[in-house]
Scaffold this active site. Sequence first.
Site, PDB file in Angstrom:
ATOM      1  N   LEU A  70     -78.424  13.041  51.765  1.00  0.00           N
ATOM      2  CA  LEU A  70     -79.106  11.786  51.974  1.00  0.00           C
ATOM      3  C   LEU A  70     -77.878  10.893  52.601  1.00  0.00           C
ATOM      4  O   LEU A  70     -77.811   9.869  52.403  1.00  0.00           O
ATOM      5  CB  LEU A  70     -79.264  11.085  50.560  1.00  0.00           C
ATOM      6  CG  LEU A  70     -80.353  11.578  49.828  1.00  0.00           C
ATOM      7  CD1 LEU A  70     -80.729  10.944  48.537  1.00  0.00           C
ATOM      8  CD2 LEU A  70     -81.811  11.739  50.711  1.00  0.00           C
ATOM      9  N   CYS A 127     -86.049  14.477  47.150  1.00  0.00           N
ATOM     10  CA  CYS A 127     -84.646  15.109  47.798  1.00  0.00           C
ATOM     11  C   CYS A 127     -84.098  15.969  46.656  1.00  0.00           C
ATOM     12  O   CYS A 127     -83.599  15.628  45.624  1.00  0.00           O
ATOM     13  CB  CYS A 127     -83.770  14.029  48.453  1.00  0.00           C
ATOM     14  SG  CYS A 127     -82.195  15.033  48.810  1.00  0.00           S
ATOM     15  N   GLY A 214     -89.744  24.299  57.432  1.00  0.00           N
ATOM     16  CA  GLY A 214     -89.935  25.293  58.503  1.00  0.00           C
ATOM     17  C   GLY A 214     -91.471  26.075  57.999  1.00  0.00           C
ATOM     18  O   GLY A 214     -91.972  26.040  56.953  1.00  0.00           O
TER      19      GLY A 214
HETATM   20  C1  SIN Z   1     -81.147  15.307  52.395  1.00  0.00           C
HETATM   21  O1  SIN Z   1     -80.600  14.337  52.818  1.00  0.00           O
HETATM   22  O2  SIN Z   1     -80.416  16.142  51.546  1.00  0.00           O
HETATM   23  C2  SIN Z   1     -82.439  15.877  52.662  1.00  0.00           C
HETATM   24  C3  SIN Z   1     -83.571  14.819  52.135  1.00  0.00           C
HETATM   25  C4  SIN Z   1     -84.601  15.197  51.513  1.00  0.00           C
HETATM   26  O3  SIN Z   1     -84.764  16.366  51.098  1.00  0.00           O
HETATM   27  O4  SIN Z   1     -85.436  14.355  51.140  1.00  0.00           O
END
Ligand code: SIN
Length: 283
Positions: A70, A127, A214
């Site tokens: 994030l 996330c 993906g």
């Molecule tokens: C991340 O920033 O680690 C990815 C964000 C997410 O998977 O929502």
Amino acid sequence: MGIEIAGIKMKNPVMVASGTFGFGEEYSELYDLNRLGAIVTKSVTLLPREGNPPPRIVETPAGMLNSIGLQNDGLKVFLEKHLPYLSKFTVPVIVNVAGETLDEYVDVVKALSKENRVDGIELNISCPNVKKGCMAFGIDPKLTEELVKAAKKASKKPIIVKLSPNVTDITVIAKAAEKAGADALSLINTIMGMAIDIKTKKPKLAMITGGLSGPAIKPIAVRMVWQVAQAVKVPVIGIGGIMTAEDAYEFMLAGASAVQVGTANFVDIESPLKIIEGLKKYI
Ligand code: SIN
């Protein structure tokens, strides 16, 4: 091709997914952002975050793992820099919001709710790359309900809830979000994965695990969209390995009203535009 989701009017049903498009600035040098259905920004948190240590991206067969953590400039810089930049365009802006605590989500949602240029908020409760908050909310129906309720109370903007596939039954979480007032659901976020370098015998990501995205995850995403679309009445936005118009149409046949293109942006910058063009044949 036009569509309205959760009160947000879009030229077409193809958005770019959070975390794969930054805040639009770099891509705006490459094509006209107004051609997109909507832009979903990288997650915005209350305070700036540096993210996880590298390596934090690794290519895998038919996909990639990320453990970004994030990384973003925080709410203040978003409001002072990124949102004014996006104001040069007419494309709808959906701001993805993440947090460690319920109060942090609410503070960000409240601030964004006052901004004219924000068309909607996507609550990131999925996330998998942070120790506190985020996916911890999205794997527990009670916490999902509490958070979505609080966000709805704090917001005049539509709330889209982005769901995690890292659960036993995604429809339980989807129903909890709907019950709490979610205006739409987007799914799926990445699936937790891991890769080991057999030469060094060490994990390829510094954080060991990461989120898989993906084409490798597309069949799982289509299955989950199909399940959720039957379980709720609110619109569903399909995400997960969409590379072509045919992929996008497959999600629509499973019950999605619109789609988000994510990892494809890293393979072919113009893939969202090609998907928009290609979808005209099917819609
Ligand atoms: C991340 O920033 O680690 C990815 C964000 C997410 O998977 O929502």
